[in-house]
Design a protein around this motif. Structure first.
Motif, PDB file in Angstrom:
ATOM      1  N   GLN B   1      12.069 127.483  36.474  1.00 35.57           N
ATOM      2  CA  GLN B   1      13.484 127.163  36.082  1.00 35.57           C
ATOM      3  C   GLN B   1      13.976 128.701  35.420  1.00 35.57           C
ATOM      4  O   GLN B   1      13.410 129.329  34.575  1.00 35.57           O
ATOM      5  N   LYS B   2      15.105 128.861  36.268  1.00 29.59           N
ATOM      6  CA  LYS B   2      15.749 130.390  35.857  1.00 29.59           C
ATOM      7  C   LYS B   2      16.322 130.061  34.497  1.00 29.59           C
ATOM      8  O   LYS B   2      16.831 129.271  33.998  1.00 29.59           O
ATOM      9  N   GLU B   3      16.545 131.118  33.927  1.00 27.55           N
ATOM     10  CA  GLU B   3      17.130 131.591  32.671  1.00 27.55           C
ATOM     11  C   GLU B   3      18.718 131.128  32.720  1.00 27.55           C
ATOM     12  O   GLU B   3      19.172 130.672  31.669  1.00 27.55           O
ATOM     13  N   VAL B   4      18.982 131.571  33.829  1.00 29.59           N
ATOM     14  CA  VAL B   4      20.615 131.327  34.103  1.00 29.59           C
ATOM     15  C   VAL B   4      20.700 130.910  35.302  1.00 29.59           C
ATOM     16  O   VAL B   4      20.293 131.368  36.175  1.00 29.59           O
ATOM     17  N   GLU B   5      21.532 129.790  35.535  1.00 29.79           N
ATOM     18  CA  GLU B   5      21.626 129.057  36.736  1.00 29.79           C
ATOM     19  C   GLU B   5      23.130 129.209  37.013  1.00 29.79           C
ATOM     20  O   GLU B   5      24.091 129.089  36.347  1.00 29.79           O
ATOM     21  N   GLN B   6      23.521 129.751  38.355  1.00 29.83           N
ATOM     22  CA  GLN B   6      24.895 129.647  38.780  1.00 29.83           C
ATOM     23  C   GLN B   6      25.057 129.145  40.249  1.00 29.83           C
ATOM     24  O   GLN B   6      24.076 129.747  41.054  1.00 29.83           O
ATOM     25  N   ASP B   7      25.868 128.173  40.425  1.00 34.89           N
ATOM     26  CA  ASP B   7      25.953 127.643  41.574  1.00 34.89           C
ATOM     27  C   ASP B   7      26.418 128.817  42.625  1.00 34.89           C
ATOM     28  O   ASP B   7      27.327 129.403  42.540  1.00 34.89           O
ATOM     29  N   PRO B   8      25.818 128.972  43.974  1.00 34.78           N
ATOM     30  CA  PRO B   8      26.205 130.402  44.687  1.00 34.78           C
ATOM     31  C   PRO B   8      27.129 130.070  45.641  1.00 34.78           C
ATOM     32  O   PRO B   8      27.676 131.148  46.104  1.00 34.78           O
ATOM     33  N   GLY B   9      27.680 128.764  45.543  1.00 32.30           N
ATOM     34  CA  GLY B   9      28.913 128.604  46.725  1.00 32.30           C
ATOM     35  C   GLY B   9      28.514 128.705  48.162  1.00 32.30           C
ATOM     36  O   GLY B   9      27.484 128.225  48.321  1.00 32.30           O
ATOM     37  N   PRO B  10      29.234 129.040  49.115  1.00 29.28           N
ATOM     38  CA  PRO B  10      30.719 129.489  48.632  1.00 29.28           C
ATOM     39  C   PRO B  10      31.690 128.536  48.224  1.00 29.28           C
ATOM     40  O   PRO B  10      31.649 127.556  48.597  1.00 29.28           O
ATOM     41  N   LEU B  11      32.645 129.027  47.436  1.00 31.28           N
ATOM     42  CA  LEU B  11      33.685 128.018  47.125  1.00 31.28           C
ATOM     43  C   LEU B  11      34.992 128.877  47.652  1.00 31.28           C
ATOM     44  O   LEU B  11      35.456 130.111  47.690  1.00 31.28           O
ATOM     45  N   SER B  12      35.983 127.990  48.442  1.00 28.64           N
ATOM     46  CA  SER B  12      36.782 128.269  49.212  1.00 28.64           C
ATOM     47  C   SER B  12      38.089 127.615  48.710  1.00 28.64           C
ATOM     48  O   SER B  12      38.051 126.341  48.466  1.00 28.64           O
ATOM     49  N   VAL B  13      39.167 128.220  48.139  1.00 28.11           N
ATOM     50  CA  VAL B  13      40.340 127.523  47.626  1.00 28.11           C
ATOM     51  C   VAL B  13      41.339 128.381  48.281  1.00 28.11           C
ATOM     52  O   VAL B  13      41.588 129.437  48.649  1.00 28.11           O
ATOM     53  N   PRO B  14      42.831 127.599  48.288  1.00 22.73           N
ATOM     54  CA  PRO B  14      43.939 128.188  48.508  1.00 22.73           C
ATOM     55  C   PRO B  14      44.362 128.942  47.810  1.00 22.73           C
ATOM     56  O   PRO B  14      44.387 128.757  46.637  1.00 22.73           O
ATOM     57  N   GLU B  15      45.398 129.984  48.208  1.00 20.28           N
ATOM     58  CA  GLU B  15      45.929 130.926  47.344  1.00 20.28           C
ATOM     59  C   GLU B  15      46.799 130.266  46.285  1.00 20.28           C
ATOM     60  O   GLU B  15      47.411 129.325  46.664  1.00 20.28           O
ATOM     61  N   GLY B  16      46.771 130.597  45.122  1.00 21.69           N
ATOM     62  CA  GLY B  16      47.437 129.997  43.960  1.00 21.69           C
ATOM     63  C   GLY B  16      46.892 129.006  43.073  1.00 21.69           C
ATOM     64  O   GLY B  16      47.366 128.596  42.344  1.00 21.69           O
ATOM     65  N   ALA B  17      45.614 128.759  43.913  1.00 21.27           N
ATOM     66  CA  ALA B  17      44.919 127.228  42.963  1.00 21.27           C
ATOM     67  C   ALA B  17      44.192 128.140  41.837  1.00 21.27           C
ATOM     68  O   ALA B  17      43.946 129.397  41.481  1.00 21.27           O
ATOM     69  N   ILE B  18      43.931 127.123  40.823  1.00 18.97           N
ATOM     70  CA  ILE B  18      43.215 127.585  39.541  1.00 18.97           C
ATOM     71  C   ILE B  18      41.429 127.330  39.820  1.00 18.97           C
ATOM     72  O   ILE B  18      41.063 126.633  40.440  1.00 18.97           O
ATOM     73  N   VAL B  19      41.011 128.544  39.735  1.00 19.69           N
ATOM     74  CA  VAL B  19      39.444 128.584  40.049  1.00 19.69           C
ATOM     75  C   VAL B  19      38.574 128.575  38.923  1.00 19.69           C
ATOM     76  O   VAL B  19      38.926 128.990  37.781  1.00 19.69           O
ATOM     77  N   SER B  20      37.673 127.814  38.698  1.00 20.61           N
ATOM     78  CA  SER B  20      36.545 127.475  37.704  1.00 20.61           C
ATOM     79  C   SER B  20      35.182 127.951  38.200  1.00 20.61           C
ATOM     80  O   SER B  20      34.804 127.340  39.196  1.00 20.61           O
ATOM     81  N   LEU B  21      34.665 128.855  37.518  1.00 18.47           N
ATOM     82  CA  LEU B  21      33.366 129.342  37.807  1.00 18.47           C
ATOM     83  C   LEU B  21      32.478 129.242  36.847  1.00 18.47           C
ATOM     84  O   LEU B  21      32.891 129.399  35.444  1.00 18.47           O
ATOM     85  N   ASN B  22      31.280 128.706  36.987  1.00 18.61           N
ATOM     86  CA  ASN B  22      30.441 128.431  35.695  1.00 18.61           C
ATOM     87  C   ASN B  22      28.824 128.897  35.851  1.00 18.61           C
ATOM     88  O   ASN B  22      28.490 129.211  36.837  1.00 18.61           O
ATOM     89  N   CYS B  23      28.337 129.063  34.716  1.00 19.96           N
ATOM     90  CA  CYS B  23      26.956 129.388  34.595  1.00 19.96           C
ATOM     91  C   CYS B  23      26.496 128.478  33.377  1.00 19.96           C
ATOM     92  O   CYS B  23      27.181 128.233  32.402  1.00 19.96           O
ATOM     93  N   THR B  24      25.080 128.015  33.591  1.00 20.04           N
ATOM     94  CA  THR B  24      24.359 127.332  32.415  1.00 20.04           C
ATOM     95  C   THR B  24      23.212 128.266  32.125  1.00 20.04           C
ATOM     96  O   THR B  24      22.631 129.085  33.113  1.00 20.04           O
ATOM     97  N   TYR B  25      22.587 128.138  30.824  1.00 21.10           N
ATOM     98  CA  TYR B  25      21.830 128.751  30.640  1.00 21.10           C
ATOM     99  C   TYR B  25      20.761 128.320  29.691  1.00 21.10           C
ATOM    100  O   TYR B  25      20.944 127.122  28.953  1.00 21.10           O
ATOM    101  N   SER B  26      19.591 128.669  29.601  1.00 22.66           N
ATOM    102  CA  SER B  26      18.539 128.002  28.567  1.00 22.66           C
ATOM    103  C   SER B  26      18.118 128.666  27.453  1.00 22.66           C
ATOM    104  O   SER B  26      17.571 128.160  26.442  1.00 22.66           O
ATOM    105  N   ASN B  27      18.185 129.930  27.438  1.00 26.75           N
ATOM    106  CA  ASN B  27      17.865 130.783  26.304  1.00 26.75           C
ATOM    107  C   ASN B  27      18.866 130.911  25.072  1.00 26.75           C
ATOM    108  O   ASN B  27      20.042 131.327  25.065  1.00 26.75           O
ATOM    109  N   SER B  28      18.529 130.126  23.988  1.00 20.64           N
ATOM    110  CA  SER B  28      19.520 129.992  22.842  1.00 20.64           C
ATOM    111  C   SER B  28      19.770 131.187  22.197  1.00 20.64           C
ATOM    112  O   SER B  28      20.877 131.285  21.353  1.00 20.64           O
ATOM    113  N   ALA B  29      18.991 132.080  22.404  1.00 21.77           N
ATOM    114  CA  ALA B  29      19.285 133.578  21.869  1.00 21.77           C
ATOM    115  C   ALA B  29      20.362 134.367  22.155  1.00 21.77           C
ATOM    116  O   ALA B  29      20.742 135.271  21.849  1.00 21.77           O
TER     117      ALA B  29
END
Lengths: 116, 113
Positions: B1-29
């Motif tokens: 399992q990678k230390e940092v996980e990020q959905d590669p997408g692609p994410l397609s949205v219409p102009e003017g939309a609110i975009v949410s991009l996320n990452c999760t991680y495992s290293n509490s440091a």
């Protein structure tokens, strides 16, 4: 690109040949880094330097060496290129401020290397 | 399992939309969190830098860190076609000289007219 240039920008070479990539900065930053970027892996640190002639290994250092004889230049050498080293290589710099200060890394434009 | 996980997408949205991009991680440091934007065939450029938990706003961009959940987000309001790029999260346990960053693999965003 924060006063960072990389050369060459593109290179095609053959397996077994030596290759040297150059990173040049005009910001007088202390720290310099070499990353490679591959699909599915993101950016991975190869080597970094914390001063002239002071370098250390990163996550994926096998098959690579570096040298830094001047503050402004950081060289990455592939002694004998392999196809697995086909990648986009990025140089980054940071100021190396005092502990507790923010210290962000700024990236160069990248070198696209293809090893046939 | 990678230390940092990020959905590669692609994410397609219409102009003017609110975009949410996320990452999760495992290293509490990890304490320092960054978002980089990378246009095609260009180097990553720093977008946002945050320390520890909380929110940080800069124009149309808001970075959010939830250390208890090991989850970070980047929100883009009123998205524009010029926001079309790959967004990389990065994090480190320390700052100061020579801090080593751990990157996510990036999320490709396309904002369509």
């Amino acid at each position: 690109d924060a006063g960072i240039t990389q050369s060459p920008r593109h290179k095609v070479t053959e397996t077994g040949t030596p290759v040297t990539l150059r990173c040049h900065q005009t910001e007088n930053h202390r720290y310099m880094y070499w990353y490679r970027q591959d699909p599915g892996h993101g950016l991975r640190l190869i080597h970094y330097s914390y001063g002239v002639k002071d370098t250390d290994k990163g996550e994926v250092s096998d098959g690579y060496s570096v040298s830094r004889s001047k503050t402004e230049d950081f060289l990455l050498t592939l002694e004998s290129a392999t196809s697995s080293q086909t990648s986009v290589y990025f140089c980054a710099i940071s100021g190396g401020l005092a502990k507790g200060s923010t210290d962000t890394q700024y990236f160069g434009p990248g070198t696209r290397l293809t090893v046939l | 399992q990678k230390e940092v996980e990020q959905d590669p997408g692609p994410l397609s949205v219409p102009e003017g939309a609110i975009v949410s991009l996320n990452c999760t991680y495992s290293n509490s440091a990890f304490q320092y969190f960054m978002w980089y934007r990378q246009y095609s065939r260009k180097g990553p450029e720093l977008l946002m830098y945050t320390y520890s938990s909380g929110n940080k706003e800069d124009g149309r961009f808001t970075a959010q860190v939830d250390k208890s959940s090991k989850y970070i987000s980047l929100f883009i309001r009123d998205s524009q076609p010029s926001d079309s790029a790959t967004y990389l999260c990065a994090m480190s346990a320390a700052t100061g000289g020579g801090n080593k960053l751990t990157f996510g693999t990036g999320t490709q965003l396309k904002v369509e007219l």
